[in-house]
Design an enzyme around this catalytic site. Structure first.
Site, PDB file in Angstrom:
ATOM      1  CG  ASP A 486      -0.403  -0.418   2.489  1.00  0.00           C
ATOM      2  OD1 ASP A 486       0.896  -0.394   2.601  1.00  0.00           O
ATOM      3  OD2 ASP A 486      -1.102  -0.296   3.536  1.00  0.00           O
ATOM      4  CB  CYS A 487       4.057   2.117   1.459  1.00  0.00           C
ATOM      5  SG  CYS A 487       3.705   2.039   3.323  1.00  0.00           S
TER       6      CYS A 487
END
Length: 759
Positions: A486-487
């Site tokens: 997700d980063c």
């Protein structure tokens, strides 16, 4: 006076970096710095926290904010406004509040472009470091008197009224938190007897003894007590290093099947277990042996203590099959492995284990994946060679984990530099005031570009249980090196948003090849069910979780899919496909389609989604709605979105806000905060969801009530108050993200501004 240093190596010869320390943050103490006014202000905010510590348990990061506002030479910030119940929520009111909020938030941006912030909260993070440094003899060399004072301040400030300490700062007292906190105070020089100057130590010991003594410490606590010398290895369940010699195809291979966080805890733990290492038995260690047990130390039957756990700590009870495995390993396997010729196997296992520890150390610039792993790796390298370079490299990286606030010095999980920056950028962009905040956005853009991981881990990384990382973004900084799905997706998303803006305003865009690298990482992580794990591809069977050895966490043993990671991946890939339609098009379309199915399939019957990293149903629902809207769904064409909005509206409080307790995560059931209080971060998550889904076209009133609450909650200087904790991990432990209180009200107000401008 403490000062936060940004993007500096501090002249430390044992530090290595891949990007000139961009994003690094560490605190230094200068006894000669600070004016009388500044020191008086610090004393004032510390005393205020101490006075109100049982009502407001979160620090507000005031030391950092005070410093950066001074360094950034704050210009005049627009005055905050308040609305009466009868006042209309106008475009002007929203715009003034946004300008005030963004202007304030720009003043606490670091010169390298990120927003420094605390990422702490668990009370078991810091004590192992103190224990490790005591054992190695380097405590006074690393922890100056100023450090020790602040650590003790933190522990005292987060002692519960009953005398114990919790797993985290908002939690009920536990044996794990209490024993480790008590021992830390004693190692730092506090006296144990009833005449002790600070009665907190006496109260802490009483809580421990009244609840059965340190025998009830969970397994991680038993490990650290043993290393210190106040517990015995025979009272610990086995951690055989021979597991690292198993064939790759073995269904319980710890390297290929175990969640990276878990394996990187147990890897160095298994080395210390295999060595049966125990620190020097000092007079203080002998005293502790008598202080924390309800029976004489020499009379304890350690084998009976292996599976003991205080009821206050027990969140995930061991299934019977797990205890049976421990019994076989302890009573049969370990005695055999201790004898020749099988002892040769242990020697080889210890060697292989440390090869993996060194690889992790080097590939993460001695940061390791997180603070728990960092300290175990540190002491393992010292046990292997007290004068070795590896241990010196480890010592140099300890400051990266410290954080100082008005409640004292704590240890961070690591840092959330990139995570916060990606959200902050999107929040500011949502306001449509980007031309006014070009310098802020340009600095943030530079940070994002400097933080992308440009290479894979060194050598044959798959052999060392690592996944591709070239093109990824980490949760924190480039030096950390650990890809997160997700980063990476949020980094890709903001890079693409920047690419649509004027380069004169925000600087040169990220190279296309770097965007491709990010897409490649994201696509490589998707699971068969369409969802996305966080760090590595999902490779294990769900039944392995039955062997979760921790008693206070859940979902710790294997990698699994997360709603939040799946949502971010969808959004990043959908935007990439729109702007770069010729790169891996069919793969991206297929990936998004499968991921959307995962989002739909994981919706709860009440219309919510469970968020694994934020609290909890409000957080998960925000992520899910964002993904669905990014793919063209709205209230007219999506039953899933209608259910989501109905869920959120059903949880709105009378004051217009939302407020969800951390107990929602642990109990897996939506739970309001005590007294039905609202929380501005969760209110913002709910508002963003409703606005993006199109709820304003159906009924504007609930959104308007929530926005009014945000406007009226803004402080005079443009900041927002720190409230209850909003982060969580492994279901049962919380994590504070102190920047969230600024980021998400800005984001919600920015999204709402589109509505009132169109009205």
């Amino acid at each position: 006076m403490w000062k936060l240093k940004i993007a500096e190596g501090g002249g430390e010869e044992w530090l290595t970096t891949t990007n000139n320390h961009v994003g690094r943050q560490h605190w230094e103490f200068d006894p000669d710095s600070g004016t009388e006014e500044e020191l008086a202000e610090i004393d004032k905010i510390r005393n205020n926290f101490k006075t109100n510590r049982f009502e407001n348990k979160q620090s507000a990061d005031l030391l950092m904010r005070m410093q950066l506002k001074k360094e950034n030479q704050v210009k005049e910030i627009p005055e905050a406004i308040k609305l009466e119940e009868t006042d209309e929520v106008t475009n002007e009111a929203v715009t003034i509040t946004l300008r005030t909020a963004i202007s304030f938030y720009s003043t606490i941006q670091a010169h390298d472009g990120h927003w420094p912030a605390e990422s702490a909260g668990p009370l078991f993070f810091l004590p192992p470091l103190v224990i490790a440094l005591y054992v190695t003899g380097d405590m006074t060399a690393i922890l100056t008197p100023a450090h020790q004072l602040e650590i003790k301040r933190y522990i005292y400030n987060h002692q519960n009224e009953d005398g114990g300490w919790g797993l985290h700062i908002e939690g009920h007292s536990t044996m794990f938190g209490s024993v480790l906190s008590y021992i830390t105070l004693r190692l730092l020089g506090e006296e144990a007897d009833s005449g002790a100057e600070n009665m907190a130590v006496v109260k802490g010991r009483k809580w421990i003894l009244d609840h059965g003594g340190a025998i009830g410490t969970p397994s991680w606590g038993k490990f650290w007590l043993t290393v210190l010398g106040v517990y015995e290895w025979s009272g610990c369940n086995p951690m055989p290093p021979e597991f690292w010699l198993l064939p790759k195809f073995f269904p319980i291979h710890p390297g290929y099947k175990m969640l990276c966080y878990c394996r990187l805890v147990y890897m160095p733990m298994s080395y210390l277990y295999g060595k049966r290492f125990v620190g020097r038995i000092t007079s203080l260690v002998k005293a502790l042996r008598q202080e924390i047990y309800t029976e004489p130390y020499e009379d304890i039957i350690w084998n009976n203590a292996r599976n003991s756990c205080a009821k206050e700590d027990l969140y995930y009870p061991h299934p019977l099959v797990q205890d049976m495995v421990w019994d076989v390993l302890h009573n049969v396997a370990e005695p055999i492995l201790a004898r020749w010729p099988f002892s040769k196997l242990r020697e080889r296992a210890l060697k292989v284990t440390m090869e993996h520890v060194h690889y992790e150390d080097q590939s993460s610039r001695y940061l390791c994946i997180g603070c728990v792993e960092k300290v175990v790796c540190l002491i393992a390298t010292w046990v292997e060679d007290p004068n070795g370079d590896a241990y010196k490299h480890h010592l140099a990286r300890i400051p990266d984990y410290f954080w100082v606030a008005e409640d004292g010095m704590k240890m961070q999980s690591f840092g959330c530099q990139m995570w916060d920056a990606a959200f902050a950028i999107q929040a500011i962009m949502s306001s449509n005031l980007t031309k006014e905040y070009g310098p802020t956005l340009k600095k943030a853009h530079d940070f994002v570009k400097s933080s992308q991981v440009r290479d894979n881990p060194p050598g044959d990384f798959s052999k060392m249980y690592r996944h591709t990382s070239k093109g990824a973004w980490t949760f924190s900084i480039q030096d950390h090196g650990w890809q997160v799905s997700d980063c990476t997706a949020e980094g890709l998303k903001v890079s693409l948003l920047y690419s649509k803006m004027s380069q004169e305003l925000v600087g040169e865009k990220l190279e296309t090849e770097c965007l491709h690298d990010a897409v490649n990482v994201i696509l490589s992580l998707q699971s068969e069910n369409g969802g996305f794990p966080a760090w590595e591809p999902q490779r294990a069977y769900s039944w392995l979780e039955k062997f979760n050895p921790t008693e206070f966490f859940e979902d710790v043993l294997i990698e699994r899919e997360y709603l939040e990671c799946t949502s971010s991946a969808i959004q990043g890939l959908a935007l990439f496909k729109k702007l770069h339609p010729r790169h891996r098009t069919k793969e991206i379309e297929n990936c998004i389609s499968r991921a959307l199915k995962y989002i739909h399939d994981t919706q709860n019957p009440d219309g919510s989604w469970y968020g694994c990293w934020g609290i909890c149903y409000t957080y998960g629902t925000w992520f899910a709605v964002d993904a669905l809207v990014a793919c063209g769904e709205n209230l007219n064409n999506s039953l899933t979105l209608r259910k989501a909005c109905e869920f959120l509206l059903s949880r709105q409080l009378p004051n217009g806000g939302w407020g969800e307790s951390y107990l929602s995560s642990a109990n897996k059931e939506y739970t309001n905060l005590d007294g039905n209080r609202s929380n501005l971060v969760q209110t913002s998550w709910a508002l963003i969801s409703l606005i993006k889904a199109g709820q304003a076209k159906v009924d504007h009133t609930p959104i308007k009530r929530g926005i009014r609450l945000l406007i009226n909650s803004q402080m005079e200087d443009g900041d927002f108050p720190q409230q209850e904790i909003t982060g969580v991990f492994m279901k049962n432990c919380t994590l504070n993200y102190s920047s969230f209180r600024n980021i998400f009200p800005i984001w919600a107000l920015g999204e709402y501004r589109h509505i009132v401008k169109r009205a």
